[in-house]
Motif scaffolding. Structure first.
Motif, short mmCIF file in Angstrom:
data_model
loop_
_atom_site.label_atom_id
_atom_site.label_comp_id
_atom_site.label_asym_id
_atom_site.label_seq_id
_atom_site.Cartn_x
_atom_site.Cartn_y
_atom_site.Cartn_z
N PHE A 191 40.84 44.69 35.69
CA PHE A 191 41.63 44.91 37.01
C PHE A 191 42.73 43.91 36.99
O PHE A 191 42.68 42.97 36.96
N ASP A 192 43.81 44.55 37.62
CA ASP A 192 44.78 43.78 38.25
C ASP A 192 44.42 43.02 39.35
O ASP A 192 43.64 43.51 40.06
N ASP A 193 45.27 41.79 39.49
CA ASP A 193 44.62 41.20 41.11
C ASP A 193 45.00 42.06 42.14
O ASP A 193 45.87 42.50 42.30
N GLY A 194 44.18 41.95 43.11
CA GLY A 194 44.33 42.76 44.39
C GLY A 194 43.64 44.04 44.37
O GLY A 194 43.22 44.67 45.60
N GLU A 195 43.28 44.51 43.27
CA GLU A 195 42.60 45.90 42.96
C GLU A 195 41.03 45.79 42.98
O GLU A 195 40.23 46.49 42.93
N VAL A 196 40.63 44.67 42.74
CA VAL A 196 39.14 44.33 42.36
C VAL A 196 38.62 43.09 43.01
O VAL A 196 39.42 42.15 43.47
N GLU A 197 37.47 43.13 43.39
CA GLU A 197 36.61 41.78 43.81
C GLU A 197 35.69 41.55 42.96
O GLU A 197 34.59 42.36 42.66
N TRP A 198 35.36 40.17 42.42
CA TRP A 198 34.30 40.03 41.43
C TRP A 198 33.40 39.34 42.37
O TRP A 198 33.10 38.34 42.70
N LYS A 199 32.18 40.26 42.65
CA LYS A 199 31.06 39.94 43.30
C LYS A 199 29.80 39.77 42.29
O LYS A 199 29.68 40.21 41.25
N THR A 200 29.08 38.85 42.77
CA THR A 200 28.11 38.52 41.82
C THR A 200 27.11 39.66 41.99
O THR A 200 26.86 40.40 43.00
N LEU A 201 26.01 39.88 41.17
CA LEU A 201 25.21 41.02 40.92
C LEU A 201 24.25 40.80 42.30
O LEU A 201 23.50 41.60 42.82
N GLY A 202 23.64 39.32 42.58
CA GLY A 202 23.11 39.07 43.60
C GLY A 202 23.60 39.58 45.27
O GLY A 202 22.64 39.80 45.81
N GLU A 203 24.99 39.83 45.18
CA GLU A 203 25.48 40.40 46.24
C GLU A 203 25.48 41.84 46.31
O GLU A 203 25.56 42.39 47.71
#
Length: 396
Positions: A191-203
């Protein structure tokens, strides 16, 4: 091919002469130090019937059949050109003029391994004895009429080659489609910056596992399959009672239908979607993320697992994927500030990848199913076309 009268006309009533393999060709072996492999050699060097390297010198320049004599014992290769071979590879050349070499290839490929296994005392064949190979019997149809004999052999070869070529084409197509799937999967999960947030699976969820099953609670037959790491995604070889299953399922952690189970040892990250049927899974080796599907859907998670960069812990007898390592693994969540749009985008990505997955991996549809059907068809006609009547002295 549906008109079996064609087969009857081709094979019925044909006289057959059985000759030893040593009578219809020359059988030689390669040498231990035949040639040193080089990166840019012009000629093929066979270490087994299938495995090759390159060399600058050759020993044979002809049409040949190569038979693996140690690794993959009994495997057969048909080759035309300049080549050399390792000492444990048997090379068949100088065929008599009443034998179609390709016909002989199909005969050997179909029956040689079984013939060798029946004549060895070892549980697993380690090499071929030359005299055993020389005595392998070859059927020559209509031997009194070489022209007709070769015509029959050529027609058998034509039919079997047709199936072989079709399977090869489908396999090539499958390879291409898998590359396409990998390409689109990687592209769609970037994904392009701003379209996505990288979350941990723990989140987005917590790691769960089933209650431990003790060895004395399992049996070789039973009501509910118990999957260990060695049988995960395959056929279970252990079972637990319905009573234990119901008790543990209701009292302890248990996956919901649709949850994505993953292997946490051995082949790390292999993923299987739980179908909801009665089954139980080995604790710590097979786990799942009890994820919030309002953030990440199960099918999106399943596709992501195929490209996930796991934090694998080594150093033991086998690699392991511990719960904390799973929780630290990051997943791209599209449009994190708009849950509705995020789920819509995940659904769109899953729909595209599901089509590729069905085409490349499904045994009930797509190319794998087609390849399996063509292989069965080939084996049916192979057995039909290569089953020549044997006289009593040969069959005994």
């Amino acid at each position: 091919m549906r008109d079996m009268n064609f087969m009857d006309k081709l094979l019925d009533g044909v006289a057959v002469e059985w000759k030893a393999l040593g009578e219809v060709c020359r059988i030689e072996t390669g040498k231990l130090n035949a040639n040193a492999a080089v990166d840019d050699g012009a000629y093929m060097f066979f270490t087994t019937a299938k495995e090759t390297s390159r060399i600058n010198k050759y020993r044979w320049d002809t049409e040949a059949l190569l038979i693996a004599g140690n690794a993959n014992v009994g495997e057969v290769k048909h080759y035309i050109g300049k080549f050399d071979a390792y000492q444990r590879t048997y090379v068949l050349t100088n065929f008599i003029n009443i034998v179609n070499v390709r016909f002989l290839f199909f005969l050997l490929s179909n029956s040689l391994k079984k013939y060798l296994e029946e004549r060895t005392n070892s549980a697993a064949m380690t090499y071929i004895v030359l005299s055993t190979l020389e005595n392998f019997l070859i059927p020559i149809p209509c031997p009194e009429n070489p022209e007709k004999s070769l015509a029959i052999q050529a027609e058998i070869v034509r039919i079997l080659d047709t199936f072989t070529e079709l399977t090869t084409e489908l396999t090539t197509e499958l390879t291409t489609r898998k590359k396409q799937y990998n390409y689109y999967r990687d592209k769609l999960l970037s994904f392009d910056d701003g379209e996505v947030e990288w979350k941990t699976l723990g989140e987005v969820g917590d790691v769960k596992m089933c209650k431990r099953i003790l060895k004395n609670e399992t049996q070789s037959e039973g009501d509910v399959p118990f999957y260990k790491i060695g049988t995960f995604g395959k056929q279970a070889d252990a079972f637990i009672s319905r009573e234990i299953y119901e008790s543990y399922k209701n009292r302890y952690s248990f996956p919901k239908k649709g949850d994505v189970l993953i292997s946490a040892s051995g082949t790390i990250g292999r993923a299987v979607i739980y179908d909801g049927e009665p089954a139980y899974f080995q604790d710590s080796n097979i786990v799942w993320l009890d994820n919030d599907e309002s953030i990440v859907t199960n099918k999106y998670l399943w596709h992501f697992y195929k490209v996930a960069k796991w934090f694998v812990s080594g150093g033991g007898t086998i690699d392991r994927l511990y719960n904390d390592n799973i929780r630290k693994t990051k997943i791209p969540v599209p449009y994190p500030n708009d849950p509705k749009q995020s789920l819509a985008e995940q659904t769109r990505i899953v729909a595209i990848l599901d089509k590729f997955d069905a085409l490349t991996n499904s045994i009930s549809e797509g190319l794998p199913r087609e390849i399996a059907l063509r292989q069965k068809q080939y084996e049916y006609y192979r057995d039909l076309l290569l089953s020549f009547p044997k006289p009593e002295e040969v069959a005994a």
